[in-house]
Structures are given as C-alpha cells and as structure tokens.
Design a protein around this motif. Structure first.
Motif, PDB file in Angstrom:
ATOM      1  N   TYR A 152       8.628 -34.336   9.308  1.00  0.00           N
ATOM      2  CA  TYR A 152       7.423 -35.005   9.802  1.00  0.00           C
ATOM      3  C   TYR A 152       6.490 -35.232   8.617  1.00  0.00           C
ATOM      4  O   TYR A 152       6.306 -34.351   7.782  1.00  0.00           O
ATOM      5  CB  TYR A 152       6.733 -34.131  10.860  1.00  0.00           C
ATOM      6  CG  TYR A 152       5.407 -34.670  11.331  1.00  0.00           C
ATOM      7  CD1 TYR A 152       5.343 -35.747  12.218  1.00  0.00           C
ATOM      8  CD2 TYR A 152       4.208 -34.108  10.886  1.00  0.00           C
ATOM      9  CE1 TYR A 152       4.124 -36.247  12.645  1.00  0.00           C
ATOM     10  CE2 TYR A 152       2.989 -34.598  11.313  1.00  0.00           C
ATOM     11  CZ  TYR A 152       2.942 -35.670  12.189  1.00  0.00           C
ATOM     12  OH  TYR A 152       1.735 -36.165  12.608  1.00  0.00           O
ATOM     13  N   GLY A 153       5.917 -36.415   8.558  1.00  0.00           N
ATOM     14  CA  GLY A 153       4.956 -36.704   7.501  1.00  0.00           C
ATOM     15  C   GLY A 153       5.535 -36.600   6.102  1.00  0.00           C
ATOM     16  O   GLY A 153       4.820 -36.252   5.159  1.00  0.00           O
ATOM     17  N   GLY A 154       6.824 -36.843   5.974  1.00  0.00           N
ATOM     18  CA  GLY A 154       7.424 -36.870   4.649  1.00  0.00           C
ATOM     19  C   GLY A 154       8.000 -35.559   4.160  1.00  0.00           C
ATOM     20  O   GLY A 154       8.494 -35.498   3.027  1.00  0.00           O
ATOM     21  N   ARG A 155       7.943 -34.487   4.981  1.00  0.00           N
ATOM     22  CA  ARG A 155       8.565 -33.242   4.538  1.00  0.00           C
ATOM     23  C   ARG A 155       9.094 -32.464   5.732  1.00  0.00           C
ATOM     24  O   ARG A 155       8.725 -32.735   6.875  1.00  0.00           O
ATOM     25  CB  ARG A 155       7.591 -32.387   3.729  1.00  0.00           C
ATOM     26  CG  ARG A 155       6.559 -31.592   4.528  1.00  0.00           C
ATOM     27  CD  ARG A 155       5.842 -30.640   3.580  1.00  0.00           C
ATOM     28  NE  ARG A 155       4.785 -29.853   4.169  1.00  0.00           N
ATOM     29  CZ  ARG A 155       4.942 -28.629   4.659  1.00  0.00           C
ATOM     30  NH1 ARG A 155       6.146 -28.074   4.691  1.00  0.00           N
ATOM     31  NH2 ARG A 155       3.909 -27.953   5.136  1.00  0.00           N
ATOM     32  N   ASN A 156       9.941 -31.495   5.436  1.00  0.00           N
ATOM     33  CA  ASN A 156      10.488 -30.640   6.476  1.00  0.00           C
ATOM     34  C   ASN A 156       9.524 -29.491   6.778  1.00  0.00           C
ATOM     35  O   ASN A 156       9.183 -28.721   5.880  1.00  0.00           O
ATOM     36  CB  ASN A 156      11.845 -30.068   6.060  1.00  0.00           C
ATOM     37  CG  ASN A 156      12.947 -31.102   6.128  1.00  0.00           C
ATOM     38  OD1 ASN A 156      12.856 -32.064   6.886  1.00  0.00           O
ATOM     39  ND2 ASN A 156      13.974 -30.924   5.331  1.00  0.00           N
ATOM     40  N   PHE A 157       9.100 -29.401   8.024  1.00  0.00           N
ATOM     41  CA  PHE A 157       8.227 -28.316   8.457  1.00  0.00           C
ATOM     42  C   PHE A 157       9.051 -27.243   9.154  1.00  0.00           C
ATOM     43  O   PHE A 157      10.126 -27.503   9.681  1.00  0.00           O
ATOM     44  CB  PHE A 157       7.164 -28.835   9.434  1.00  0.00           C
ATOM     45  CG  PHE A 157       6.044 -29.581   8.774  1.00  0.00           C
ATOM     46  CD1 PHE A 157       4.855 -28.939   8.447  1.00  0.00           C
ATOM     47  CD2 PHE A 157       6.171 -30.928   8.484  1.00  0.00           C
ATOM     48  CE1 PHE A 157       3.822 -29.628   7.845  1.00  0.00           C
ATOM     49  CE2 PHE A 157       5.138 -31.631   7.876  1.00  0.00           C
ATOM     50  CZ  PHE A 157       3.955 -30.974   7.559  1.00  0.00           C
ATOM     51  N   ARG A 158       8.496 -26.015   9.171  1.00  0.00           N
ATOM     52  CA  ARG A 158       9.099 -24.929   9.920  1.00  0.00           C
ATOM     53  C   ARG A 158       7.997 -24.015  10.436  1.00  0.00           C
ATOM     54  O   ARG A 158       6.847 -24.093   9.985  1.00  0.00           O
ATOM     55  CB  ARG A 158      10.094 -24.163   9.047  1.00  0.00           C
ATOM     56  CG  ARG A 158       9.474 -23.391   7.903  1.00  0.00           C
ATOM     57  CD  ARG A 158      10.526 -22.854   6.946  1.00  0.00           C
ATOM     58  NE  ARG A 158      10.029 -21.704   6.211  1.00  0.00           N
ATOM     59  CZ  ARG A 158      10.377 -21.375   4.976  1.00  0.00           C
ATOM     60  NH1 ARG A 158      11.242 -22.136   4.314  1.00  0.00           N
ATOM     61  NH2 ARG A 158       9.905 -20.292   4.389  1.00  0.00           N
TER      62      ARG A 158
END
Length: 478
Positions: free
Chosen positions: A458-464
C-alpha cells in the motif's frame, strides 16, 4: 427526425428499477449500517500455508481501556512501601502531569498458585488460574497519551490509519465459520477513546474489519442479538430472500467481471451481503447466553464485562477467529484522581477474566485459544498532584508508557511464569524490555504466522502489523 441513443443505465439504477425496487429493499435488509461498516470475512485468508507450526487457532483479547496501573495490579514493588511519601531516589523522572512523592499501593499483594506469582488482592480469581498465565512485566510504548498508545496496542502504529490487529489476523487466516464474522468487537457502550479506527481494516480489504456488538448488561433482561445487530432476525420468506440475494450477487459479479481492476469495496459488499444473510440463522443463537447452564452463568457472574467474556468464548467456539472485549465507555481505568476506583473495575473484571480460562478448559478450547489481557500503558509509582485543586482527592497516578504489564494464557503460552521486569519502583521496563511490536510478533507466531511475511502493499511499500520491528518472545512459548 433521428433518435438519440438512450443513456446507459447504471448498475445502481438497474437495481432500483427492477421489480419495483425489490433489489434495493433486499440490499437494504442485508447491508444495514453496522454490517456494512464491519463486513465479515469469508472462510479463507490469504495464507495458503502457515509459516510455522501453529500453537493457537484463535484469539480472545481482553482489553482494559484507560491505562491500568501495573504497580497496583500485576507488578508488586516493595520499595514503594519503604519509600512511601518520599521523593524517588536519583534524578527526577519526567512525567506528563505534575507528580509528587512516591505512593505505595493501597492493595496488598500475595502469591498465587504453585508458581507463586504475586498479584494484587484485586485479582483473587485471576490468581486462582495463576499457573495457567504468563505475566509480562516489562511492556513499554512511546507516547504518554491514550490515543497513540491505544492505537499502538490495537494497530501496531502510534497514529490512526493502519489496519487493526484483528484485521491482520483474519486477513492472514480467515475464519472457521462462514456464517459469522471473522473478527468481532464487544463493547458495552460507545464512544471509546479513538473508537472505530481501533478495529478498522484501513487499507486491507473491507471484509476484514471488526464487527461491533454492544454487550450491554441489563439485570433480569435476556440479551437479544436483534437489538444490537439490526436486521439479524429476518421476517422474510427464506426461499424468496435467498433468491433475491442470489440475484444481487450475480449482478455484482457481472459488474465486477467487467472492471479492469478488482473493486475491493464491491467484493467486500458481496461478501458482507452473503454473510449477513447467513448470520440470520446462526448469530441469534450464538448470542443467546440464556442457553448456557446455571453453572456457567454463575462462573462468569453478572455485568457487562461478564456478558462480553461469555460471548467471546461462545463466538470463538463457533469459529470466529478473533474476539476483542473492551471494559466500557471512555477510559475507565484512567485513575488520575483516586486509585481506589480500581476496586469496582477489578471487581467487574476479575471473575469473568478467570472464567474465560476455566470455561475454555471445560469446552476443550484452552490449548488452542490464545487469551491476552492488556491495556495501553501503565501508571506512575508517584502520586499525581496536578489534580489537587480541581478534584479534591489526591490518590491517583499519571500515565506511564515506560513500563506496564499484560498477561497471556493458553494457545502455546507457558503458564505459571513472569517475564521481564520494571525498575525497583516501577517507572520503566529494564529487564527483557518488551515493546508492543514484540507482543504482536509473538501473537502472530503462535498462530503460525511469521510477522515479517504477512504483508500488504500500500502506498508504494509493504506494510505489516509490526511495522519494521518486533521480536518473537520465544521464552514464554511452551
């Protein structure tokens, strides 16, 4: 005279026009306000194969909103007795509000169980299951305000806008029962501090949001699901209703197939409509606690907290993946003025919290159900004096994110132990310091998930859930 081409009819207009608008009526019945905002998941999560062998299949999170004082509950400090009424030795500790000298706990601590874990006299029933629980006494967070700390505990971030812990869990694992939401939030009243962002799916698909149910207890009045989940009890002909829902599903899927990219909201609406339809057969029964025996009802006792705890056990027994309970409106455990307010709060909570463990055992669910009991931060060991002029009572404590306690049980947790420690006065975690990210990483690990691999772009990067941090606490795992 040439005729112009008719304007195309939108899908929404088609539904409104067909059959005198019966499609919109059915949709209205199915997607009422509460269910549309908290669309439950289907049976499957995104993880087709777990990363590690799971110890737990489901989670019950007992949340004491307001910031529970660890030095009055789960973290005994003999030095507070010795230095009661005196300044703390060493340099002055910076606190959010003006504080004075050290204040001993008005509650006595004693050892419980064969393990000898010391707990406050406020928790005799939890003490009776001390051999089943692990108390982490070295929790810490960053910001001394309710909003960022409660958001951190629930979403893994200090600011709102991230998916909740329950949403991450159901996103990864799905639910075991397609007739009920995967993630349910039980709270007697609203608003809570922050409110819905604590159980939001944020940028995860909307189907993974928490479904909110108000477990308000009224003496001598049976709890009725129809009062808190609108339209859960249908008066329509079942076969006719099924046909209408089928048509709506077909129309939505036709529209979805024409889209170049998947429409997450439309997919969530389809799943919400179908689950709402199925809930009509199962939800009224699962929330009907009157079906329990007198022995079980007596085990939990009366009150909204007891009702929420019993509902939590019944829900996970029926396949709900995660249930979270809140104590009540606002910040009930926020004892700025008088720590003696804990007498009522703990009286409401002690018996049902212990009952969760005892009831899970008798239902055969304890070994694979992770129970977590926590709060957003602790409180200072010094007395708060900033409230003297306004309150008249000076017997309270200020916020303290530097050190606090949570406890866990079941689901692969080593019972009968304590982990970590705060300093001798209880201001800061100093031994085996455990950030909220570490707690989240451990919870996911117990569910079979490597927290670094459950991600969403999301938004250009992988979130966790654990952002860019988090270490699994292997020492507390059986």
């Amino acid at each position: 005279m040439s005729c112009s081409h008719p304007r195309p009819v939108t899908r929404r207009q088609a539904l409104a026009l067909m059959g005198g608008g019966f499609g919109m009526v059915a949709l209205s019945n199915m997607l009422n306000a509460s269910l549309a905002e908290a669309a439950p998941s289907g049976t499957g999560g995104v993880l087709k194969e777990l990363h590690v062998k799971p110890r737990a299949k489901r989670v019950i999170f007992l949340f004491m909103n307001g910031g529970v004082s660890h030095v009055d509950t789960f973290d005994p400090k003999p030095m507070l007795e010795k230095y009661d009424g005196k300044p703390m030795p060493g340099p002055q500790v910076l606190t959010q509000r003006k504080t004075g000298n050290l204040m001993k706990s008005p509650f006595k601590f004693q050892k419980y169980g064969q393990c000898g874990t010391e707990l406050s006299e406020l928790w005799p029933n939890v003490g009776s299951v001390a051999d089943d629980i692990c108390v982490i006494r070295s929790m810490w967070s960053e910001i001394p305000n309710h909003e960022p700390c409660i958001t951190m505990m629930n979403t893994g971030a200090n600011i709102i806008g991230r998916p909740s812990m329950g949403s991450w869990i159901t996103y990864g694992l799905g639910t075991e029962n397609e007739n009920l939401p995967g993630y349910v939030v039980l709270t007697p009243t609203e608003p809570l501090t922050i409110g819905s962002p604590l159980w939001s799916s944020a940028f995860l698909p909307a189907m993974y949001q928490g479904s909110v149910v108000h477990n308000t207890y009224v003496e001598d009045e049976p709890f009725q699901a129809s009062k808190v989940i609108p339209n859960v009890t249908s008066f329509a002909d079942r076969e006719l209703q099924s046909r209408d829902v089928g048509l709506l599903r077909h129309l939505n899927e036709m529209h979805l197939s024409r889209l170049r990219e998947k429409d997450a909201e439309l997919e969530a609406s389809i799943k919400a409509m179908e689950t709402a339809f199925r809930m009509q057969t199962e939800a009224p029964a699962v929330f009907d606690v009157s079906k329990e025996s007198k022995a079980v009802l007596d085990l939990y006792g009366p009150g909204s907290t007891a009702l929420g705890c019993l509902m939590a056990v019944r829900l996970i027994e029926k396949g709900v993946r995660m249930v979270q309970t809140y104590y009540g409106k606002g910040d009930p455990w926020d004892a700025h003025n008088d720590i003696l307010s804990y007498k009522k709060l703990a009286f409401d909570s002690d018996r049902p919290y212990a009952a969760v463990i005892k009831d899970l055992k008798q239902r055969g669910l304890f070994e694979d159900t992770l129970v977590v009991c926590g709060t957003e931060f602790g409180r200072t060991p010094a007395i708060q004096t900033a409230n003297e002029a306004a309150a008249g009572v000076v017997n309270g404590r200020d916020h303290n994110p530097g050190g606090f306690s949570v406890w866990l049980a079941g689901g692969g947790i080593k019972g009968g132990m304590t982990y970590g420690a705060t300093d001798e006065f209880g201001y800061k975690a100093v031994e085996k310091r455990t950030h909220v990210h570490d707690l989240h990483a451990t919870m996911l690990y117990l569910l079979g998930i490597d927290h670094t691999k459950l991600t969403y772009q999301y938004g250009g990067r992988n979130f966790r859930l654990t952002d860019t941090a988090g270490e699994v606490l292997h020492d507390i795992i059986a």
